[in-house]
Write an enzyme that holds these catalytic residues in place. Structure first.
Site, short mmCIF file in Angstrom:
data_model
loop_
_atom_site.label_atom_id
_atom_site.label_comp_id
_atom_site.label_asym_id
_atom_site.label_seq_id
_atom_site.Cartn_x
_atom_site.Cartn_y
_atom_site.Cartn_z
N GLU A 327 -30.39 -34.58 23.79
CA GLU A 327 -29.44 -35.22 24.70
C GLU A 327 -27.98 -34.78 24.51
OE1 GLU A 327 -31.83 -39.32 25.61
OE2 GLU A 327 -30.82 -39.26 23.70
C1 ACM Z 1 -34.76 -39.27 21.67
O1 ACM Z 1 -35.48 -40.25 21.96
N1 ACM Z 1 -33.55 -39.15 22.21
C2 ACM Z 1 -35.20 -38.24 20.77
#
Ligand code: ACM
Length: 542
Positions: A327
């Protein structure tokens, strides 16, 4: 492996064939000796092969059993001339031990009227045999207070070895901080189900939880926040070592995660020079993701990463350093690749294997790399390509293994972006045949992550962990041929009394026939039969 027909009259009306068939994760082979029982008595002795490692497993067992039984249970060296009797934990390399397995973690347990003998090639194997023995004793053995016996072990033989080398759970101590005793309690939960890796998510936007001597503001500033404005906290290096040692004594390897280059707001608040614009952002205690990143084109970033990972590597006896990698939404794909390609050699330069969330698959290969898949689909071309180039995979599909997903729409804690994850959903998949282009040989194992945006206490942790952690543990340990929801749910139901005796909070899933819930007699359902839809359940058990 298991009988195709199911006697309606079985152990205490539970639907299970014998008490020896209650073990979770399901062992490789189980041969009950009907009518035979071993009685633990005030005179029982625990004999071990006299190595420090085997003796430590004997002492661990004695500590588990002394309080509920009130028996002295001395731990003594096993000798060649010993008469049979008591409990023996024996290291063996003479062919009398378990079928050799690639992990060395297998064991054989034999219980007769005169004694229980556990044989293994390693102390880890003895430790797993001890976890099995623990489950063969009555549930009240889990009580922290003196109980009355009889303390019986059903007779028979269990031969066992794990399917996968990596069997893990993750605790996010960044969104909410959990003090050392709480982490140790979580480690004990892993040990019960023969899990052998604890992944600690140590850093995120909301807090930095591990003291780094060369960058002290990470904790003096970045450690003081958490979700919802709580006080935060962090582990000193001494406390972190205590966690590592406690885990190691339970044959569990700690996998530290320093999440990079995103999920770094706490680091950027501590050291503004690491931010893309060189300006420290305000602290963050919300639950959004994807807004923070280290400066990719700044050499200071790589000095920071090298010094932080160097200190964490020095504290970490295990082979993996997890670098996150998820992310980083503010970076271009090119910049993201530049960053991961710079950081992977830093990890290997500190003598560790790179582990990262599966987004790192787009970067170049790194020897010994482990990619942790957390998606909800069953194809990912970048992961397939990375595996073709030698990477191994740990499977943590969000819609199967994420312990922070709600069980049902009424679950008072957790999230639902990956779906609702009731127990059968967590159990009914095969890590060895899940992701396209990722054959079982490329699967290092499985892990159940617990993110803690909505989780703030030990009972919150346990409510989300039980009963799903045992489902993931069985996928990691038991042979694929043993996979059987109808049998699993009966064995899982038997764990409920153990959790109650141990004071562990759990979700009373309507999919599981917990003790006290009538067991419907009659033929066992075919494994492929669809489960009746779960009835709505009051969220009162949170
Ligand atoms: C995640 O759940 N951002 C690895």
């Amino acid at each position: 492996m298991r009988p195709a027909t199911f006697p309606p009259q079985s152990v205490e009306g539970t639907g299970l064939q014998s008490r020896l068939h209650t073990v979770l994760p399901a062992p490789l082979r189980v041969e009950p000796a009907d009518g035979v029982e071993f009685f633990l008595t005030p005179g029982t002795t625990i004999r071990t092969t006299p190595t420090p490692e085997a003796t430590a497993v004997g002492r661990y067992l004695a500590e588990l059993l002394r309080r509920p039984t009130g028996y002295p249970l001395p731990v003594v060296p096993a000798g060649r001339a010993d008469a049979p009797g008591g409990i023996s934990l024996l290291l063996t390399d003479d062919g009398t031990g378990p079928t050799p397995d690639s992990t060395g973690e297998g064991y054989v347990l034999e219980a007769t009227a005169s004694g229980v003998v556990i044989r293994a090639q390693t102390a880890a194997g003895l430790f797993y045999g001890v976890q099995t023995l623990r489950q063969l004793l009555p549930a009240k053995i889990e009580s922290g207070r003196r109980q009355t016996g009889p303390w019986t072990v059903p007779g028979g033989r269990i031969e066992d070895a794990p399917r996968f080398a990596y069997r893990g759970a993750m605790l996010d101590v960044a969104r909410h901080f959990f003090a050392v005793p709480h982490v140790l309690r979580f480690i004990d939960h892993l040990a019960r189900y023969k899990l052998n890796h604890l992944h600690l998510h140590l850093t995120d936007d909301q807090g930095w939880r591990i003291a780094i001597d060369s960058w002290p503001r990470l904790t003096t500033v970045g450690g003081t926040t958490e979700v919802d404005g709580g006080p935060g906290g962090y582990y000193t290096q001494e406390q972190y070592r205590e966690i590592v040692a406690y885990a190691a004594a339970r044959h569990i390897t700690v996998v530290p995660e320093i999440d990079l280059p995103g999920h770094t707001n706490a680091a950027l608040t501590s050291y503004g020079a690491l931010a893309p614009d060189g300006v420290a952002p305000p602290e963050y205690t919300g639950t959004d993701v994807g807004f923070s990143a280290l400066a990719v084109h700044n050499e200071l970033t790589y000095r920071f990463v090298d010094e932080v990972l160097g200190e964490v590597a020095a504290l970490t006896p295990g082979p993996y350093l997890h670098i996150g990698g998820d992310e980083a939404f503010t970076l271009s794909l090119d910049d993201y690749r530049v960053f991961v390609d710079r950081v992977q050699p830093i990890v290997t330069g500190h003598g560790k294997r790179v582990m990262g969330w599966h987004q790192i698959a787009v970067a170049g290969p790194s020897a010994g790399r482990v990619i942790q898949y957390w998606g909800t689909g069953e194809t990912d071309p970048a992961v397939t390509e990375a595996v073709a180039q030698g990477a191994q995979v740990v499977l943590s599909p969000g819609n199967r293994s994420y312990l922070d997903m709600k069980y049902d729409a009424g679950t008072p804690l957790g999230k639902d972006w990956a779906g609702l994850v009731e127990v059968r959903q967590a159990y009914d998949w095969d890590p060895g045949a899940y992701l396209a282009g990722v054959p079982a040989e490329a699967v290092l194992g499985v892990e159940a992550p617990l993110w803690t945006e909505t989780i703030a206490s030990v009972s919150d942790i346990e409510f989300m962990t039980f009963p799903r952690l045992p489902a993931i543990a069985e996928l990691g340990w038991s042979p694929a041929a043993a996979h059987d929801w109808a049998d699993f749910r009966l064995r899982l139901a038997r764990q409920g009394d153990r959790w109650s005796a141990a004071g562990i909070t759990f979700h009373r899933s309507p999919e599981v026939p917990w003790p006290g819930t009538p067991v419907v007699p009659g033929p066992r359902p075919a494994p492929a039969a669809p489960e009746a839809p779960a009835q709505a359940v009051a969220p009162a058990d949170g």
